[in-house]
Design a protein around this motif. Sequence first.
Motif, mmCIF file in Angstrom:
data_model
loop_
_atom_site.group_PDB
_atom_site.id
_atom_site.type_symbol
_atom_site.label_atom_id
_atom_site.label_comp_id
_atom_site.label_asym_id
_atom_site.label_seq_id
_atom_site.Cartn_x
_atom_site.Cartn_y
_atom_site.Cartn_z
ATOM 1 N N TYR A 78 0.938 -1.063 0.028
ATOM 2 C CA TYR A 78 0.046 0.020 0.199
ATOM 3 C C TYR A 78 0.803 1.527 0.146
ATOM 4 N N GLU A 79 2.217 1.348 0.041
ATOM 5 C CA GLU A 79 3.094 2.403 0.158
ATOM 6 C C GLU A 79 3.528 2.475 -1.350
ATOM 7 N N ALA A 80 3.691 3.627 -1.674
ATOM 8 C CA ALA A 80 4.305 3.967 -3.142
ATOM 9 C C ALA A 80 5.575 3.343 -3.525
ATOM 10 N N SER A 81 5.377 2.822 -4.619
ATOM 11 C CA SER A 81 7.011 2.277 -5.076
ATOM 12 C C SER A 81 7.967 3.516 -5.097
ATOM 13 N N ALA A 82 9.154 3.036 -4.952
ATOM 14 C CA ALA A 82 10.410 3.925 -5.294
ATOM 15 C C ALA A 82 11.355 3.495 -6.094
ATOM 16 N N ARG A 83 12.012 4.353 -6.838
ATOM 17 C CA ARG A 83 13.079 3.935 -7.753
ATOM 18 C C ARG A 83 14.307 2.963 -7.087
ATOM 19 N N ASP A 84 14.492 3.178 -5.970
ATOM 20 C CA ASP A 84 15.413 2.497 -4.856
ATOM 21 C C ASP A 84 14.984 1.401 -4.583
ATOM 22 N N ASP A 85 13.720 0.777 -4.858
ATOM 23 C CA ASP A 85 13.108 -0.404 -4.330
ATOM 24 C C ASP A 85 13.736 -1.729 -5.005
ATOM 25 N N GLY A 86 14.367 -1.279 -6.205
ATOM 26 C CA GLY A 86 15.029 -2.353 -6.890
ATOM 27 C C GLY A 86 13.979 -3.406 -7.744
ATOM 28 N N PHE A 87 14.196 -4.805 -7.440
ATOM 29 C CA PHE A 87 13.322 -5.624 -8.026
ATOM 30 C C PHE A 87 12.238 -6.012 -7.079
ATOM 31 N N ARG A 88 10.903 -5.700 -7.246
ATOM 32 C CA ARG A 88 10.022 -5.926 -6.207
ATOM 33 C C ARG A 88 9.020 -7.356 -6.477
ATOM 34 N N VAL A 89 9.309 -7.892 -5.285
ATOM 35 C CA VAL A 89 8.469 -9.242 -5.247
ATOM 36 C C VAL A 89 7.425 -9.384 -4.255
ATOM 37 N N LEU A 90 6.155 -9.591 -4.760
ATOM 38 C CA LEU A 90 4.908 -9.964 -3.825
ATOM 39 C C LEU A 90 5.260 -11.340 -3.263
ATOM 40 N N VAL A 91 5.095 -11.338 -1.880
ATOM 41 C CA VAL A 91 5.172 -12.584 -1.268
ATOM 42 C C VAL A 91 4.062 -12.767 -0.388
ATOM 43 N N ASP A 92 2.858 -12.601 -0.988
ATOM 44 C CA ASP A 92 1.588 -12.987 -0.285
ATOM 45 C C ASP A 92 1.266 -14.185 -1.269
ATOM 46 N N ARG A 93 0.424 -15.109 -0.594
ATOM 47 C CA ARG A 93 -0.236 -16.105 -1.279
ATOM 48 C C ARG A 93 -1.485 -15.562 -2.092
ATOM 49 N N VAL A 94 -2.108 -14.759 -1.164
ATOM 50 C CA VAL A 94 -3.308 -13.857 -1.872
ATOM 51 C C VAL A 94 -3.303 -12.605 -2.418
ATOM 52 N N TRP A 95 -3.709 -12.280 -3.561
ATOM 53 C CA TRP A 95 -3.409 -10.955 -3.965
ATOM 54 C C TRP A 95 -3.985 -9.814 -2.963
ATOM 55 N N PRO A 96 -3.333 -8.720 -2.891
ATOM 56 C CA PRO A 96 -3.922 -7.675 -1.637
ATOM 57 C C PRO A 96 -5.039 -7.010 -2.062
ATOM 58 N N ARG A 97 -6.109 -6.807 -1.255
ATOM 59 C CA ARG A 97 -7.228 -6.272 -1.253
ATOM 60 C C ARG A 97 -7.221 -4.929 -1.778
ATOM 61 N N GLY A 98 -7.896 -4.389 -2.670
ATOM 62 C CA GLY A 98 -7.718 -3.056 -3.214
ATOM 63 C C GLY A 98 -6.801 -2.445 -3.818
ATOM 64 N N VAL A 99 -6.012 -3.368 -4.326
ATOM 65 C CA VAL A 99 -4.846 -2.962 -4.953
ATOM 66 C C VAL A 99 -4.590 -3.368 -6.478
ATOM 67 N N THR A 100 -4.627 -2.526 -7.313
ATOM 68 C CA THR A 100 -4.599 -2.916 -8.706
ATOM 69 C C THR A 100 -3.125 -3.508 -9.035
ATOM 70 N N LYS A 101 -2.974 -4.054 -10.077
ATOM 71 C CA LYS A 101 -1.583 -4.790 -10.400
ATOM 72 C C LYS A 101 -0.816 -3.462 -10.883
ATOM 73 N N ARG A 102 -1.256 -2.596 -11.581
ATOM 74 C CA ARG A 102 -0.522 -1.277 -11.881
ATOM 75 C C ARG A 102 -0.044 -0.615 -10.765
ATOM 76 N N ARG A 103 -0.943 -0.188 -9.609
ATOM 77 C CA ARG A 103 -0.498 0.118 -8.423
ATOM 78 C C ARG A 103 0.284 -0.387 -7.568
ATOM 79 N N ALA A 104 0.440 -1.834 -7.527
ATOM 80 C CA ALA A 104 1.206 -2.612 -6.741
ATOM 81 C C ALA A 104 2.731 -2.495 -7.148
ATOM 82 N N HIS A 105 2.933 -2.366 -8.755
ATOM 83 C CA HIS A 105 4.119 -2.250 -9.110
ATOM 84 C C HIS A 105 5.107 -3.305 -8.662
ATOM 85 N N VAL A 106 4.654 -4.656 -9.002
ATOM 86 C CA VAL A 106 5.482 -5.630 -8.490
ATOM 87 C C VAL A 106 6.206 -6.104 -9.854
#
Length: 119
Positions: free
Chosen positions: A10-38
């Motif tokens: 739910y926090e904004a992605s940042a350039r210094d995040d590097g490679f972002r990996v979602l480590v949840d088994r279930v997709w987060p509620r209320g977050v689009t794939k675009r907004r998640a930026h994983v």
Amino acid sequence: MGQIRTKRVYEASARDDGFRVLVDRVWPRGVTKRRAHVDLWLKSVAPSTELRKWFGHDAKKWKEFKSRYFAEFDNGPPGLDQLLQRVTGGVVTLVFSARDPENNQAVALREYLEDCLAK
């Protein structure tokens, strides 16, 4: 060795995040794939459904949760080696949806990966 960070989805992605990996088994509620930026959704390294439900994000169960979660890695879930390789190549941010920033699977997974890399 790269750097492993954790961040709520739910926090904004940042350039210094590097490679972002979602480590949840279930997709987060209320977050689009675009907004998640994983860059990768790696369900296979998330805690099993049974373990997740047992834990219920109860901080009192944190130590036992980590022990049970790490035991699940003994079976070498698909994607764990891929994640370790990514970490050696640069910054990886483990993205999670839990409210507790200190007692969640991303923090535990970071600890596990750091231990693997230290060996």
